[in-house]
Design an enzyme around this catalytic site. Structure first.
Site, short mmCIF file in Angstrom:
data_model
loop_
_atom_site.label_atom_id
_atom_site.label_comp_id
_atom_site.label_asym_id
_atom_site.label_seq_id
_atom_site.Cartn_x
_atom_site.Cartn_y
_atom_site.Cartn_z
NE ARG A 98 -3.59 -4.37 7.91
CZ ARG A 98 -5.73 -4.27 7.94
NH1 ARG A 98 -6.04 -3.97 9.14
NH2 ARG A 98 -5.93 -4.43 7.06
CB CYS A 122 -1.87 1.00 12.89
SG CYS A 122 -1.56 1.58 11.30
NE ARG A 127 -3.84 -0.79 7.58
CZ ARG A 127 -1.99 -1.44 7.36
NH1 ARG A 127 -1.33 -0.56 8.65
NH2 ARG A 127 -1.85 -1.81 7.61
N PRO A 128 -9.80 -1.18 8.05
CG PRO A 128 -10.85 0.07 6.85
CD PRO A 128 -9.65 -0.13 7.32
CG ASP A 130 -15.06 -2.57 4.60
OD1 ASP A 130 -14.13 -2.52 4.69
OD2 ASP A 130 -15.65 -1.69 4.27
CG LEU A 131 -12.75 -3.58 0.79
CD1 LEU A 131 -11.89 -3.00 -0.01
CD2 LEU A 131 -14.17 -3.31 0.19
CB VAL A 335 -2.84 4.79 0.84
CG1 VAL A 335 -3.04 3.40 1.33
CG2 VAL A 335 -2.45 5.09 -0.90
#
Ligand code: UD1
Length: 437
Positions: A98, A122, A127-128, A130-131, A335
């Site tokens: 990743r 995963c 696990r985006p 966008d930020l 998280v």
């Protein structure tokens, strides 16, 4: 990339106390962004205390594909970045690690263009990115996502005020690396405060960037022109590996010295160890930690969260500890939504775990029962090792490549403390057994 993958299983005969001293390896989560940030430099970067783990080998392969020359010997990694080109990082590399997303910021910084593949989901949850993309756009980049492919391009990068909606570690890192090569100053609000961000900022300073406020929620970084020549850097000990071995002692009992554990980064973890009945003290000069656990661990409550809260990376390990604690523990994961997958394997070993929404309620037993279990992710795999040490009879753990992603040699380390643990198997090229993510 695929060779050297071990189709191996870990065998553990549990219920032996752990005694002695172990050296804590260098930090995986600190070294990977530093390796990625090396492409901002034109010359040679020499990094010491680099762990010999699969993720480091994988990042080295990516750097080589980009044109770097890498030499790795005795935990010292030399990266020559003179020949770097902004070639597209192949899907296969992005899928197997990743952290390849971390190259987006530095490549954009150096070449004003970067192409990587989406790291995908995963086994621990979505696990985006966008930020990451919004942050780079704030500096003037245009980003484009098509299928699996992510492109970022910019005519120029200009410092800006960027507010992150969540203190994402990866997005903060990508932003800081791009900002180090931007014109002017970038102010990051809502920045991640993890120790690994502080390490990355120390490295960016060594490359000539001006950085203030690292380790707090507001970081200011002023871009630098170009750095050349030799830069030397050292990474600290791995707080998650140290936390894993603290968990092993809480579960199995014992008296252990963790030399090189990064004491100042582990305040919350030490508080939890004390709550679970462990006696913990710091070695002189903060050279590491000592832990002694004489009776069964006491039950505890914890909630994971961004630093300085309890690390999500140690949640599975604490699930294993709670499974043998003397009472009912409560563990909340805030998280990653799917990070309780290890509970199923622990249940096969007899653990009493009930999951409701993002909370696990665990009623501890005297000991677990050894059986055949499978690691499904890196930290979940380490948790099964901790469980095996506190289980009667033999535990056999498959999925070792996941564990190799982040632990140099977990069997060597624990066997050195008196655990009856060994790795059995052979080298193979089998793809499915490669622990990606
Ligand atoms: C996370 C951990 C980090 C750990 C690493 C490896 C936290 C806050 N971060 O870092 O300590 O070392 O895994 O296991 O504990 N998110 C978005 N959009 C984005 C990026 C992230 O919504 O663009 C969300 C994720 O879905 C997740 C949370 O933010 O819920 C944590 O993400 P982030 O800190 O970015 O993850 P990593 O950088 O992988």
């Amino acid at each position: 990339m695929r060779e050297g993958i071990w189709l191996s299983v870990i065998h553990i005969h549990g219920l032996y106390r752990l005694e002695g001293e172990v050296e804590i390896q260098g930090s995986k989560n600190a070294v990977l962004p530093v390796m990625a940030a090396s492409v901002l430099h034109k010359g040679t970067v020499r990094i010491s205390n680099v762990p010999e783990i699969q993720d480091v080998f994988c990042m080295m392969e990516i750097l080589k594909l980009l044109g770097c020359v890498c030499v790795f010997r005795d935990h010292v990694l030399e990266i020559c970045t003179e020949g770097v080109r902004p070639v597209r990082i192949p899907d296969s590399c992005c899928k197997s690690m990743r952290s390849s997303i971390m190259l987006l910021g530095p490549l954009l910084g150096r070449f004003r263009e970067a192409r990587v593949s989406h790291p995908g989901g995963c086994s621990i949850g979505k696990r985006p990115v966008d930020l990451h993309l919004l942050a780079l756009e704030a500096l003037g980049a245009r980003t484009h996502v098509e299928g699996e492919s992510i492109t970022a391009q910019a005519l120029g990068l200009t410092g800006n005020r960027v507010e992150l909606a969540f203190p994402s570690v990866g997005a903060t890192e990508n932003l800081l690396m791009a900002a180090a090569a931007a014109e002017g100053t970038t102010r990051v609000e809502g920045a991640a405060m993890e120790p690994e961000i502080v390490v990355l900022c120390r490295f960016l300073k060594a490359l000539g960037a001006g950085v203030r406020g690292e380790g707090t929620g507001v970081v200011e970084i002023t871009g630098r022109k170009e750095s050349r020549g030799l830069v030397e850097f050292s990474v600290p000990g791995d707080r998650i590996v140290a936390g894993t071995y603290l968990g092993a002692v809480l579960g199995a009992g014992g008296d252990v010295v963790l030399r090189g554990a990064p004491v100042s980064q582990m305040a919350r973890v030490q508080t939890l160890v004390r709550a679970a009945g462990g006696e913990i003290r710091t070695l002189p000069g903060e050279a590491g930690l000592c832990i002694r656990q004489r009776q069964r661990a006491r039950p505890f409550s914890l909630s994971t969260g961004p630093y300085p809260r309890f690390p999500t990376d140690l949640q599975s390990v604490m699930l294993a500890v709670a499974s043998v604690a003397d009472g009912r523990s409560q563990i909340r994961e805030t998280v990653f939504e799917e990070r309780f997958a290890t509970a199923k394997e622990l249940q096969k070993m007899g653990a009493h775990i009930i999951i409701e929404d993002n909370t696990a309620y665990v009623t501890g037993r005297d000991c677990l029962e050894g059986c055949l279990v499978k690691a499904g992710d890196l930290r979940g795999g380490a948790a099964l090792v901790v469980a095996g040490l506190a289980a009667r009879g033999e535990t056999v753990i498959s999925g070792y490549p996941y564990i190799r992603r982040g632990y140099e040699d977990i069997c060597r380390d624990l066997a050195g403390l008196g655990a009856r643990i060994s790795l059995e198997g052979q080298e193979t090229n089998c793809e499915e057994e490669n622990g990606s993510f």
